[in-house]
Design a protein around this motif. Structure first.
Motif, PDB file in Angstrom:
ATOM      1  N   LEU A  49       0.857  -0.934   0.659  1.00 34.84           N
ATOM      2  CA  LEU A  49       0.456  -0.163   0.208  1.00 34.84           C
ATOM      3  C   LEU A  49       0.997   1.369   0.447  1.00 34.84           C
ATOM      4  O   LEU A  49       0.376   2.094  -0.253  1.00 34.84           O
ATOM      5  CB  LEU A  49      -0.545  -0.015   0.926  1.00 34.84           C
ATOM      6  CG  LEU A  49      -2.639  -1.010   1.158  1.00 34.84           C
ATOM      7  CD1 LEU A  49      -2.690  -0.790   2.278  1.00 34.84           C
ATOM      8  CD2 LEU A  49      -3.099  -0.712   0.217  1.00 34.84           C
ATOM      9  N   TRP A 120      -8.587   5.667 -10.341  1.00 37.94           N
ATOM     10  CA  TRP A 120      -8.395   5.503  -9.749  1.00 37.94           C
ATOM     11  C   TRP A 120     -10.551   5.175  -8.560  1.00 37.94           C
ATOM     12  O   TRP A 120     -10.780   4.391  -8.354  1.00 37.94           O
ATOM     13  CB  TRP A 120      -8.219   6.379  -8.092  1.00 37.94           C
ATOM     14  CG  TRP A 120      -7.824   5.800  -7.145  1.00 37.94           C
ATOM     15  CD1 TRP A 120      -9.328   5.466  -5.582  1.00 37.94           C
ATOM     16  CD2 TRP A 120      -7.792   4.188  -6.313  1.00 37.94           C
ATOM     17  NE1 TRP A 120      -8.775   4.910  -5.183  1.00 37.94           N
ATOM     18  CE2 TRP A 120      -7.869   4.127  -5.264  1.00 37.94           C
ATOM     19  CE3 TRP A 120      -6.587   4.122  -6.989  1.00 37.94           C
ATOM     20  CZ2 TRP A 120      -7.123   2.549  -3.948  1.00 37.94           C
ATOM     21  CZ3 TRP A 120      -5.692   2.627  -6.065  1.00 37.94           C
ATOM     22  CH2 TRP A 120      -6.330   2.749  -4.799  1.00 37.94           C
ATOM     23  N   GLU A 121     -10.750   6.030  -8.957  1.00 36.30           N
ATOM     24  CA  GLU A 121     -12.473   6.330  -8.570  1.00 36.30           C
ATOM     25  C   GLU A 121     -13.119   5.331  -9.711  1.00 36.30           C
ATOM     26  O   GLU A 121     -13.952   4.374  -8.691  1.00 36.30           O
ATOM     27  CB  GLU A 121     -13.289   7.322  -8.729  1.00 36.30           C
ATOM     28  CG  GLU A 121     -12.955   8.951  -7.593  1.00 36.30           C
ATOM     29  CD  GLU A 121     -11.639   8.996  -8.040  1.00 36.30           C
ATOM     30  OE1 GLU A 121     -11.333   8.962  -9.095  1.00 36.30           O
ATOM     31  OE2 GLU A 121     -10.754  10.162  -7.265  1.00 36.30           O
ATOM     32  N   MET A 124     -12.164   1.394  -8.052  1.00 37.96           N
ATOM     33  CA  MET A 124     -12.876   1.235  -6.553  1.00 37.96           C
ATOM     34  C   MET A 124     -14.236   1.004  -7.046  1.00 37.96           C
ATOM     35  O   MET A 124     -15.362   0.064  -5.931  1.00 37.96           O
ATOM     36  CB  MET A 124     -11.806   2.316  -5.589  1.00 37.96           C
ATOM     37  CG  MET A 124     -11.406   2.364  -5.574  1.00 37.96           C
ATOM     38  SD  MET A 124     -10.557   1.151  -4.695  1.00 37.96           S
ATOM     39  CE  MET A 124     -11.768   1.592  -3.263  1.00 37.96           C
ATOM     40  N   GLY A 130     -11.526  -3.580  -4.245  1.00 42.44           N
ATOM     41  CA  GLY A 130     -11.581  -3.163  -2.930  1.00 42.44           C
ATOM     42  C   GLY A 130      -9.958  -2.310  -3.051  1.00 42.44           C
ATOM     43  O   GLY A 130      -9.563  -1.882  -4.184  1.00 42.44           O
ATOM     44  N   THR A 131      -9.365  -1.319  -2.055  1.00 45.63           N
ATOM     45  CA  THR A 131      -8.545  -0.932  -2.215  1.00 45.63           C
ATOM     46  C   THR A 131      -7.351  -1.460  -2.038  1.00 45.63           C
ATOM     47  O   THR A 131      -6.330  -1.387  -3.022  1.00 45.63           O
ATOM     48  CB  THR A 131      -8.426   0.003  -0.506  1.00 45.63           C
ATOM     49  OG1 THR A 131      -9.414   0.219   0.223  1.00 45.63           O
ATOM     50  CG2 THR A 131      -7.689   0.999  -0.556  1.00 45.63           C
ATOM     51  N   ALA A 134      -7.044  -2.627  -5.570  1.00 40.27           N
ATOM     52  CA  ALA A 134      -6.413  -1.241  -6.681  1.00 40.27           C
ATOM     53  C   ALA A 134      -5.271  -1.174  -6.937  1.00 40.27           C
ATOM     54  O   ALA A 134      -4.780  -0.546  -7.891  1.00 40.27           O
ATOM     55  CB  ALA A 134      -7.213  -0.435  -6.024  1.00 40.27           C
ATOM     56  N   SER A 135      -5.062  -1.136  -5.314  1.00 36.44           N
ATOM     57  CA  SER A 135      -3.469  -0.637  -5.456  1.00 36.44           C
ATOM     58  C   SER A 135      -2.339  -1.701  -5.749  1.00 36.44           C
ATOM     59  O   SER A 135      -1.641  -1.209  -6.040  1.00 36.44           O
ATOM     60  CB  SER A 135      -3.221  -0.231  -3.404  1.00 36.44           C
ATOM     61  OG  SER A 135      -3.889   0.356  -2.878  1.00 36.44           O
ATOM     62  N   ARG A 138      -2.651  -0.710  -9.481  1.00 39.79           N
ATOM     63  CA  ARG A 138      -1.544   0.711  -9.402  1.00 39.79           C
ATOM     64  C   ARG A 138      -0.052   0.204  -9.757  1.00 39.79           C
ATOM     65  O   ARG A 138       0.655   0.467 -10.619  1.00 39.79           O
ATOM     66  CB  ARG A 138      -1.871   1.210  -8.243  1.00 39.79           C
ATOM     67  CG  ARG A 138      -1.029   2.993  -8.749  1.00 39.79           C
ATOM     68  CD  ARG A 138      -1.692   3.699  -7.471  1.00 39.79           C
ATOM     69  NE  ARG A 138      -1.322   2.832  -5.599  1.00 39.79           N
ATOM     70  CZ  ARG A 138      -0.028   3.750  -5.299  1.00 39.79           C
ATOM     71  NH1 ARG A 138       0.502   4.272  -5.947  1.00 39.79           N
ATOM     72  NH2 ARG A 138       0.188   2.985  -4.167  1.00 39.79           N
ATOM     73  N   ASN A 157      -6.334  12.102  -5.772  1.00 38.80           N
ATOM     74  CA  ASN A 157      -5.930  10.978  -4.991  1.00 38.80           C
ATOM     75  C   ASN A 157      -5.557  10.445  -3.715  1.00 38.80           C
ATOM     76  O   ASN A 157      -4.235  11.062  -3.723  1.00 38.80           O
ATOM     77  CB  ASN A 157      -5.991   9.534  -5.916  1.00 38.80           C
ATOM     78  CG  ASN A 157      -6.617   9.877  -6.747  1.00 38.80           C
ATOM     79  OD1 ASN A 157      -7.562  10.567  -7.285  1.00 38.80           O
ATOM     80  ND2 ASN A 157      -6.295   9.728  -8.709  1.00 38.80           N
ATOM     81  N   TRP A 158      -5.836   9.928  -2.963  1.00 43.60           N
ATOM     82  CA  TRP A 158      -4.841   9.748  -1.458  1.00 43.60           C
ATOM     83  C   TRP A 158      -4.019   8.533  -2.067  1.00 43.60           C
ATOM     84  O   TRP A 158      -2.981   8.508  -0.614  1.00 43.60           O
ATOM     85  CB  TRP A 158      -6.261   8.346  -0.867  1.00 43.60           C
ATOM     86  CG  TRP A 158      -6.019   7.359  -0.973  1.00 43.60           C
ATOM     87  CD1 TRP A 158      -6.653   6.654  -1.785  1.00 43.60           C
ATOM     88  CD2 TRP A 158      -5.286   6.198  -0.614  1.00 43.60           C
ATOM     89  NE1 TRP A 158      -6.622   5.450  -2.086  1.00 43.60           N
ATOM     90  CE2 TRP A 158      -5.797   5.161  -2.112  1.00 43.60           C
ATOM     91  CE3 TRP A 158      -4.070   5.767   0.238  1.00 43.60           C
ATOM     92  CZ2 TRP A 158      -5.127   3.838  -1.342  1.00 43.60           C
ATOM     93  CZ3 TRP A 158      -3.498   4.712   0.091  1.00 43.60           C
ATOM     94  CH2 TRP A 158      -4.154   3.380  -1.034  1.00 43.60           C
ATOM     95  N   TYR A 159      -3.818   8.061  -2.859  1.00 46.54           N
ATOM     96  CA  TYR A 159      -2.877   7.391  -3.024  1.00 46.54           C
ATOM     97  C   TYR A 159      -1.349   8.091  -3.791  1.00 46.54           C
ATOM     98  O   TYR A 159      -0.244   7.720  -3.136  1.00 46.54           O
ATOM     99  CB  TYR A 159      -2.766   6.114  -4.118  1.00 46.54           C
ATOM    100  CG  TYR A 159      -2.802   6.402  -5.664  1.00 46.54           C
ATOM    101  CD1 TYR A 159      -1.625   6.573  -6.671  1.00 46.54           C
ATOM    102  CD2 TYR A 159      -4.489   6.582  -5.846  1.00 46.54           C
ATOM    103  CE1 TYR A 159      -2.454   7.038  -7.995  1.00 46.54           C
ATOM    104  CE2 TYR A 159      -4.881   6.505  -7.161  1.00 46.54           C
ATOM    105  CZ  TYR A 159      -3.755   6.703  -8.299  1.00 46.54           C
ATOM    106  OH  TYR A 159      -4.556   7.271  -9.002  1.00 46.54           O
TER     107      TYR A 159
END
Length: 168
Positions: A49, A120-121, A124, A130-131, A134-135, A138, A157-159
């Motif tokens: 992550l 990203w959206e 998801m 899930g997170t 998706a990670s 990525r 994005n948070w990532y």
């Protein structure tokens, strides 16, 4: 005059201790091997992550040195990351799957093109993603020199705020 009195000790009233059957293992036993395997899995997921050693140590309440010891080594799976089956299924049958072709065989050859079409959206929002998945997608894209499409609204994005995992 003395009379004979029977000795009634407490042992007569207590039942003998029951023996535990050997077929039923004790569930409360501490299993060091199981705990260390769980710790290695947690650290691997947190590294995937994008968390650094210090943040992982703080979150798991362990020493930073232990995080380094249990982190995946460069020779392990981290450099040659394969997508898990759920991620491949989501990409092959998702909303941008038609970019890869009409058949599953053609789509599987163009997974990078399909995955890089997602934001990203959107990723998801896919069923089964899930997170963590998706990670993984990525990171898989970054290893191949591609990236997820930026969001159209320009929201960060948070990532993007989390650093890329350091493999050293």
């Amino acid at each position: 005059m003395l009379t004979l009195v029977n000795d009634t000790s407490d042992q007569q009233f207590l039942s003998p201790p029951k023996r535990r059957s050997d077929s039923q293992p004790r569930r409360s036993d501490y299993n060091r091997r199981r705990f260390l395997a769980w710790l290695r899995d947690e650290i691997t997921i947190l590294r995937a992550l994008g968390m650094d050693h210090r943040r992982i140590a703080a979150q798991l309440d362990i020493e930073e040195h232990d995080v380094r010891v249990f982190s995946p080594k460069p020779k392990e799976k981290i450099l040659c990351r394969n997508l898990p089956r759920r991620a491949i299924d989501a990409l092959l049958h998702g909303r941008h799957a038609s970019l890869g072709g009409r058949t599953v065989a053609k789509r599987s050859r163009h997974l990078v093109k399909i995955a890089s079409a997602y934001t990203w959206e959107e990723l998801m929002a896919e069923p089964g993603v899930g997170t963590v998945t998706a990670s993984e997608i990525r990171l898989w894209l970054e290893e191949r020199g591609a990236a997820l499409r930026p969001s159209p609204d320009g929201a960060a994005n948070w990532y993007r705020s989390t650093p890329t995992p350091d493999i050293s």
